[in-house]
Design an enzyme around this catalytic site. Structure first.
Site, short mmCIF file in Angstrom:
data_model
loop_
_atom_site.label_atom_id
_atom_site.label_comp_id
_atom_site.label_asym_id
_atom_site.label_seq_id
_atom_site.Cartn_x
_atom_site.Cartn_y
_atom_site.Cartn_z
N GLU A 185 -10.20 -76.24 20.51
CA GLU A 185 -11.23 -75.27 20.11
C GLU A 185 -11.58 -74.37 21.30
O GLU A 185 -11.52 -74.80 22.45
CB GLU A 185 -12.45 -76.05 19.59
N ASP A 186 -11.96 -73.15 20.98
CA ASP A 186 -12.29 -72.19 22.03
C ASP A 186 -13.60 -72.54 22.73
O ASP A 186 -13.69 -72.52 23.95
CB ASP A 186 -12.33 -70.76 21.46
N ASP A 197 -20.58 -74.94 21.09
CA ASP A 197 -21.91 -74.34 21.24
C ASP A 197 -22.93 -75.31 20.67
O ASP A 197 -23.24 -76.32 21.30
CB ASP A 197 -21.83 -72.99 20.50
N PHE A 220 -23.46 -65.07 25.46
CA PHE A 220 -22.44 -64.85 24.43
C PHE A 220 -21.21 -64.22 25.07
O PHE A 220 -21.28 -63.14 25.66
CB PHE A 220 -22.97 -63.98 23.30
N ARG A 257 -10.87 -59.95 20.99
CA ARG A 257 -10.01 -61.14 21.13
C ARG A 257 -8.86 -60.89 22.11
O ARG A 257 -8.35 -61.81 22.73
CB ARG A 257 -9.39 -61.52 19.78
P1 XMP Z 1 -21.02 -74.12 17.05
O1 XMP Z 1 -22.44 -73.58 17.23
O2 XMP Z 1 -20.77 -74.52 15.63
O3 XMP Z 1 -20.18 -72.85 17.33
O4 XMP Z 1 -20.69 -75.17 18.07
C1 XMP Z 1 -18.87 -72.87 17.53
C2 XMP Z 1 -18.28 -71.57 17.07
O5 XMP Z 1 -19.20 -70.47 17.26
C3 XMP Z 1 -18.56 -69.41 17.84
N1 XMP Z 1 -19.19 -69.15 19.17
C4 XMP Z 1 -18.89 -68.14 19.95
N2 XMP Z 1 -18.00 -67.16 19.79
N3 XMP Z 1 -18.65 -66.27 21.86
C5 XMP Z 1 -17.89 -66.22 20.75
O6 XMP Z 1 -17.07 -65.32 20.63
C6 XMP Z 1 -19.56 -67.21 22.10
O7 XMP Z 1 -20.25 -67.21 23.14
C7 XMP Z 1 -19.70 -68.20 21.08
N4 XMP Z 1 -20.49 -69.28 20.95
C8 XMP Z 1 -20.14 -69.84 19.76
C9 XMP Z 1 -17.12 -69.81 17.99
O8 XMP Z 1 -16.42 -69.29 16.88
C10 XMP Z 1 -17.09 -71.29 17.90
O9 XMP Z 1 -15.94 -71.80 17.28
MG MG Z 2 -14.26 -70.61 16.71
#
Ligand code: XMP
Ligand code: MG
Length: 197
Positions: free
Chosen positions: A117-118, A121, A170, A183
């Site tokens: 996963e990228d 959060d 962000f 991206r």
């Molecule tokens: P959660 O809150 O479910 O979020 O852990 C995970 C997904 O939210 C997106 N995400 C981000 N995408 N910059 C982004 O481009 C960020 O700083 C960011 N923070 C959360 C991301 O898709 C991730 O899979």
């Molecule tokens: Mg994502």
């Protein structure tokens, strides 16, 4: 399109970045280190068992990371894709996550599944993905995240391989988007706040 025509487009994307958090060179160092950790772990654990290592790319944000990471894992492996849509507004995800592209479940049976996963959060997305994968017959499920924002966590998620902890900002680039843009930036940058607040 000629390079001359492409440059202004890339330049316009760069104008939206407040500052660079991780350069392409820093990302390269991180990906090599994580790839090495995964290689070491699975060469010991999987050894000659014949088990399959399956990297699961969480679309779309992880596509660039996965492409680089798998070339740093010096073991046989397969790649699958899973898409989780998390509903929310702007830069904040809600707790509602839907698996909108699932893996062919027979690919999971007996495999060492490595979820890639990228960014982690709140944890809502990954905890739902891990719940979805549990009980589907995998031998093991482990988690690799490029970026971790621990200060934002709402749900506990255990990370096995972590690229880097980052502050609560962000970020975009290297696969990560805002409204599907950025991206293709080769670095991770902090998006200017006025663009989303
Ligand atoms: P959660 O809150 O479910 O979020 O852990 C995970 C997904 O939210 C997106 N995400 C981000 N995408 N910059 C982004 O481009 C960020 O700083 C960011 N923070 C959360 C991301 O898709 C991730 O899979
Ligand atoms: Mg994502």
């Amino acid at each position: 399109m000629s390079i001359e025509k492409a440059i202004p487009v890339f330049g316009a994307l760069t104008d939206d970045i407040d500052h660079v958090l991780l350069t392409a060179e820093e990302l390269d160092t991180i990906v090599k280190r994580v790839g090495c950790e995964i290689t070491n772990k699975f060469s010991v654990e999987t050894g000659n068992t014949g088990r399959k290592l399956l990297a699961v790319c969480i679309l779309k944000g992880s596509l660039v990371f996965v492409a680089d990471l798998i070339r740093e894992i010096k073991l046989p492996l397969e790649v699958s894709f899973l898409r989780a849509t998390s509903y929310g507004s702007g830069t904040v995800s809600s707790g509602v996550v839907e698996i909108s592209l699932a893996i062919d479940e027979k690919d999971l049976i007996g495999a060492d599944v490595l979820v890639v996963e990228d960014i982690l959060d709140s944890g809502h997305t990954l905890s739902n993905i891990l719940k979805y994968l549990a009980g589907k017959g995998a031998h093991s499920v482990s988690l690799c995240v490029l970026l971790n924002k621990p200060s934002r966590r709402k749900t506990e998620v255990t990370i096995d391989y972590e690229g880097k902890q980052i502050p609560d900002e962000f970020v975009v680039g290297y696969g990560l988007d805002y409204n599907e843009k950025y991206r293709n930036l080769p670095y991770i940058g902090v998006l200017k706040k006025e663009l989303y607040s």
